[in-house]
Design a protein around this motif. Structure first.
Motif, PDB file in Angstrom:
ATOM      1  N   LYS A  38      46.491 -16.549  -0.297  1.00 30.17           N
ATOM      2  CA  LYS A  38      45.605 -15.612   0.415  1.00 30.17           C
ATOM      3  C   LYS A  38      46.359 -14.946   1.556  1.00 30.17           C
ATOM      4  O   LYS A  38      46.777 -15.619   2.502  1.00 30.17           O
ATOM      5  CB  LYS A  38      44.438 -16.379   1.030  1.00 30.17           C
ATOM      6  CG  LYS A  38      43.265 -16.592   0.106  1.00 30.17           C
ATOM      7  CD  LYS A  38      42.142 -17.179   0.929  1.00 30.17           C
ATOM      8  CE  LYS A  38      40.879 -17.387   0.136  1.00 30.17           C
ATOM      9  NZ  LYS A  38      39.868 -18.028   0.999  1.00 30.17           N
TER      10      LYS A  38
ATOM     11  N   VAL B 190      46.729 -12.869   4.923  1.00 30.87           N
ATOM     12  CA  VAL B 190      45.892 -12.554   6.082  1.00 30.87           C
ATOM     13  C   VAL B 190      46.511 -11.494   6.991  1.00 30.87           C
ATOM     14  O   VAL B 190      45.861 -10.977   7.882  1.00 30.87           O
ATOM     15  CB  VAL B 190      45.537 -13.808   6.915  1.00 30.87           C
ATOM     16  CG1 VAL B 190      44.809 -14.809   6.067  1.00 30.87           C
ATOM     17  CG2 VAL B 190      46.761 -14.447   7.552  1.00 30.87           C
ATOM     18  N   TYR B 191      47.791 -11.209   6.759  1.00 31.81           N
ATOM     19  CA  TYR B 191      48.446 -10.126   7.499  1.00 31.81           C
ATOM     20  C   TYR B 191      49.766  -9.845   6.798  1.00 31.81           C
ATOM     21  O   TYR B 191      50.143 -10.569   5.885  1.00 31.81           O
ATOM     22  CB  TYR B 191      48.692 -10.503   8.982  1.00 31.81           C
ATOM     23  CG  TYR B 191      48.782  -9.260   9.846  1.00 31.81           C
ATOM     24  CD1 TYR B 191      47.621  -8.556  10.146  1.00 31.81           C
ATOM     25  CD2 TYR B 191      49.990  -8.749  10.289  1.00 31.81           C
ATOM     26  CE1 TYR B 191      47.675  -7.376  10.875  1.00 31.81           C
ATOM     27  CE2 TYR B 191      50.053  -7.575  11.018  1.00 31.81           C
ATOM     28  CZ  TYR B 191      48.892  -6.888  11.299  1.00 31.81           C
ATOM     29  OH  TYR B 191      48.935  -5.719  12.009  1.00 31.81           O
TER      30      TYR B 191
ATOM     31  N   TRP C  35      44.367  -4.769   8.729  1.00 28.53           N
ATOM     32  CA  TRP C  35      43.846  -6.106   8.440  1.00 28.53           C
ATOM     33  C   TRP C  35      42.754  -6.411   9.453  1.00 28.53           C
ATOM     34  O   TRP C  35      42.778  -5.904  10.567  1.00 28.53           O
ATOM     35  CB  TRP C  35      44.955  -7.161   8.535  1.00 28.53           C
ATOM     36  CG  TRP C  35      46.062  -6.923   7.556  1.00 28.53           C
ATOM     37  CD1 TRP C  35      47.165  -6.133   7.748  1.00 28.53           C
ATOM     38  CD2 TRP C  35      46.165  -7.435   6.233  1.00 28.53           C
ATOM     39  NE1 TRP C  35      47.953  -6.147   6.626  1.00 28.53           N
ATOM     40  CE2 TRP C  35      47.366  -6.937   5.684  1.00 28.53           C
ATOM     41  CE3 TRP C  35      45.366  -8.283   5.452  1.00 28.53           C
ATOM     42  CZ2 TRP C  35      47.791  -7.247   4.388  1.00 28.53           C
ATOM     43  CZ3 TRP C  35      45.788  -8.595   4.170  1.00 28.53           C
ATOM     44  CH2 TRP C  35      46.979  -8.083   3.647  1.00 28.53           C
TER      45      TRP C  35
ATOM     46  N   SER D  13      39.838 -13.428   9.445  1.00 23.05           N
ATOM     47  CA  SER D  13      41.232 -13.395   9.032  1.00 23.05           C
ATOM     48  C   SER D  13      41.626 -14.722   8.384  1.00 23.05           C
ATOM     49  O   SER D  13      42.266 -14.751   7.332  1.00 23.05           O
ATOM     50  CB  SER D  13      42.112 -13.113  10.249  1.00 23.05           C
ATOM     51  OG  SER D  13      43.467 -13.115   9.887  1.00 23.05           O
ATOM     52  N   LEU D  14      41.211 -15.815   8.997  1.00 26.76           N
ATOM     53  CA  LEU D  14      41.561 -17.135   8.469  1.00 26.76           C
ATOM     54  C   LEU D  14      40.825 -17.447   7.161  1.00 26.76           C
ATOM     55  O   LEU D  14      41.203 -18.350   6.431  1.00 26.76           O
ATOM     56  CB  LEU D  14      41.276 -18.218   9.520  1.00 26.76           C
ATOM     57  CG  LEU D  14      42.190 -18.146  10.763  1.00 26.76           C
ATOM     58  CD1 LEU D  14      41.677 -19.029  11.883  1.00 26.76           C
ATOM     59  CD2 LEU D  14      43.629 -18.516  10.407  1.00 26.76           C
TER      60      LEU D  14
ATOM     61  N   GLY E 227      40.973 -15.405   4.910  1.00 28.27           N
ATOM     62  CA  GLY E 227      41.706 -14.562   3.970  1.00 28.27           C
ATOM     63  C   GLY E 227      41.206 -13.126   4.003  1.00 28.27           C
ATOM     64  O   GLY E 227      41.412 -12.361   3.068  1.00 28.27           O
ATOM     65  N   GLY E 228      40.514 -12.759   5.103  1.00 28.40           N
ATOM     66  CA  GLY E 228      40.083 -11.370   5.263  1.00 28.40           C
ATOM     67  C   GLY E 228      38.752 -11.039   4.626  1.00 28.40           C
ATOM     68  O   GLY E 228      38.209  -9.966   4.829  1.00 28.40           O
TER      69      GLY E 228
END
Length: 411
Positions: A165, A167-168, A265, A272-273, A275-276
């Motif tokens: 996954k 996230v950035y 993002w 975010s944690l 996986g967006g």
């Protein structure tokens, strides 16, 4: 409505009996004040009256260095506006289909809460109107950072078999982390005092709940049931992984987690944690997409002559749930303050002239969507007020959104 709603109709304000000159002068001066006072580097406003867009203008730039002007098709990080455009339509549809009952214990559907004494009896009605006593927020970032360093068992800089996954740019999260977040939410404290307290927690678990109840991937379910039928071509999660060409407006310079200006993002760390993809934040969209969603809402769940969500369900979700409890909220939706029409302009929310049937939501990044079925007005305000940092609070202090709304009520 003969036309398909997929394409918005535009007309000059005067065509719908609004004072054009008044509108342009006032909005221009409010927006320029906002930019001058660094409430935001740039912003845009879209207003629809009777299903017709009468105003859509962009102001300022993506950042204070004035390199890239704000464009009408820019994508914005919608922050908490995600709550009413992501999980909420899905929950309304599930209530419609009898797959969710607002007044049964939520633990009927979310099994981990069955054996938690303080949660087993909470209902979805209490949860969605922020009346359940759930704590407002958990900083999950604390679980992945130690002494300023990212813990490698949760976050890696290259994809890996458990770390798929993204996230950035160059940040990948362990897929087990979402389960850990769920466990922490399941164990979180619940206050005995049942009063209005805004909490985003349940929105972190709604996508999984929706997947369990529909047997469909959450994003696919939203696309097939809402975004595609409504023609919202660029409303969705993870824009950086999609083939969209629209420029994306940057949000905050993140010194803790991503160590750069967040762009493309989600800004919210918890989303975010995940996986967006989350129910509390993570959606990106253009003003046009948001207008299509809010017009669909203003028409009580109808679009292109089809009722995607029943009127009854829709009315229920947009009604104040606990007025005796000093709680203005609908189900998931925000509402005007209960004594709004009596308040002076500075204290009113979202505007002293917004009708009691109106509803919407705001987002931390400087976004606001609002629909007023009584006055047939839809407002979409998009900005990145958290650029370069969230300390920029002039958007609130200068009452910019209230002032903008006021212009159209008065015009």
């Amino acid at each position: 409505m003969g036309h398909t709603q997929n394409e918005l109709i535009h007309a000059y304000p005067s065509k719908l009996g609004l004072d054009s000159t008044f509108i342009y002068q006032k909005v221009d001066s409010i927006m320029l004040l906002g930019i001058k006072e660094q409430a935001f580097p740039g912003a845009q406003l879209l207003v629809a009256k009777n299903d017709t867009v009468v105003f859509h203008q962009a102001y300022g730039f993506h950042t204070y260095d004035s390199l890239q002007p704000v464009a009408l098709n820019d994508l914005y990080d919608l922050a908490s506006v995600t709550k009413v455009l992501g999980p909420l339509p899905a929950l309304m549809k599930l209530v419609d289909e009898g797959k969710l009952d607002l007044d049964k214990p939520f633990s009927t559907y979310w099994k981990p809460w069955r054996n938690r004494k303080d949660k087993k009896d909470l209902t979805l009605r209490e949860i969605l109107s922020h009346q359940a006593g759930l704590i407002p927020y958990i900083v999950f970032l604390q679980k992945v950072i130690k002494n300023g360093k990212l813990k490698s068992r949760f976050v890696r800089t290259t994809p890996h078999k458990r770390f798929e996954k993204q996230v950035y740019d160059n940040l990948y999260i362990n897929r087990r982390f979402e389960r850990k977040m769920h466990r922490i939410i399941n164990r979180s404290k619940v206050s005995n005092e049942k009063k209005y307290l805004y909490s985003g927690l349940s929105f972190l678990i709604f996508p999984t709940l929706i997947e369990q109840l529909t047997q469909t991937d959450y994003q696919t379910y939203l696309n097939n049931n809402f975004y595609k039928p409504l023609g919202c071509h660029t409303l969705g999660y993870l824009p950086s992984l999609k083939q969209w060409v629209n420029p994306i407006v940057p949000t905050e310079n993140d010194t803790l987690f991503r160590k750069t200006v967040v762009n493309g993002w989600v800004h919210d760390e918890n989303a975010s944690l995940m996986g967006g993809v989350s129910g509390n934040a993570g959606l990106f969209g253009t003003a046009d997409d948001l207008a299509k969603m809010m017009l669909f809402y203003q028409n009580f769940g109808a679009a292109n002559g089809r009722q995607l969500i029943s009127k009854e369900t829709f009315r229920e979700f947009t009604a104040v749930q606990y007025p005796k409890n000093k709680n203005r909220r609908g189900l998931g939706f925000d509402k005007p303050l209960l004594n709004n029409s009596e308040l002076p302009f500075e204290e009113a929310y979202p505007s002293p002239l917004a009708s009691p049937t109106s509803f919407g939501h705001s987002g931390f990044t400087g976004t606001l969507v609002w629909a007023d079925p009584e006055n047939k007005l839809v407002f979409i305000f998009l900005s990145n007020r958290v650029y370069p940092s969230r300390d920029h609070r002039n958007l609130y202090d200068l009452n910019i959104r209230t002032a903008l709304m006021d212009v159209f009520y008065r015009a």
